[in-house]
Design a protein around this motif. Structure first.
Motif: not given
Length: 119
Positions: A30-35, A44-49, A61-62
């Motif tokens: 799995w992956a987790v992202g911050w939008f 918009e996407v901020v960051a993912t991991i 932007s991040a």
């Protein structure tokens, strides 16, 4: 039942910092992202991991200001936000994607947490 729960939003002055937390399924592929979604703007996407390798991605932007990380034991993903700007204001959503980051819209979304940055 899969739940994604964000915490850590709030009000901060420009130049300040906040750390968001996301309790999410800690499954290998799995992956987790911050939008985020600002008023009147598209999400918009901020960051993912990724859970397994910890591979990260940052939206424009991040870059240089935010850091995404994960604690596999606690099944928690963090978003450390430094040098915040008023344009960072918005609702921040955490998403857990069972396809490893290829289907964010189809993932499990949290309720969102408000971040407000004053000038």
């Amino acid at each position: 039942q899969i739940k994604v729960v964000e915490s850590g939003g709030g009000f901060v002055q420009a130049g300040g910092s906040l750390r968001l937390s996301c309790a999410a399924p800690g499954r290998t592929n799995w992956a987790v992202g911050w939008f985020r979604q600002a008023p009147g703007k598209e999400r918009e996407v901020v960051a993912t991991i990724t859970w397994n390798l910890g591979t990260t991605y940052y939206g424009d932007s991040a870059k240089g200001r935010f850091t995404i990380s994960r604690d596999r034991a606690k099944k928690t993903v963090y978003l450390q936000m430094n040098s915040l700007k008023p344009e960072d204001t918005g609702v921040y959503y955490c998403v857990a994607d069972g396809s490893g980051g290829s289907n964010w819209p189809g993932g499990y979304w949290g309720q969102g947490t408000q971040v407000t940055v004053s000038s």
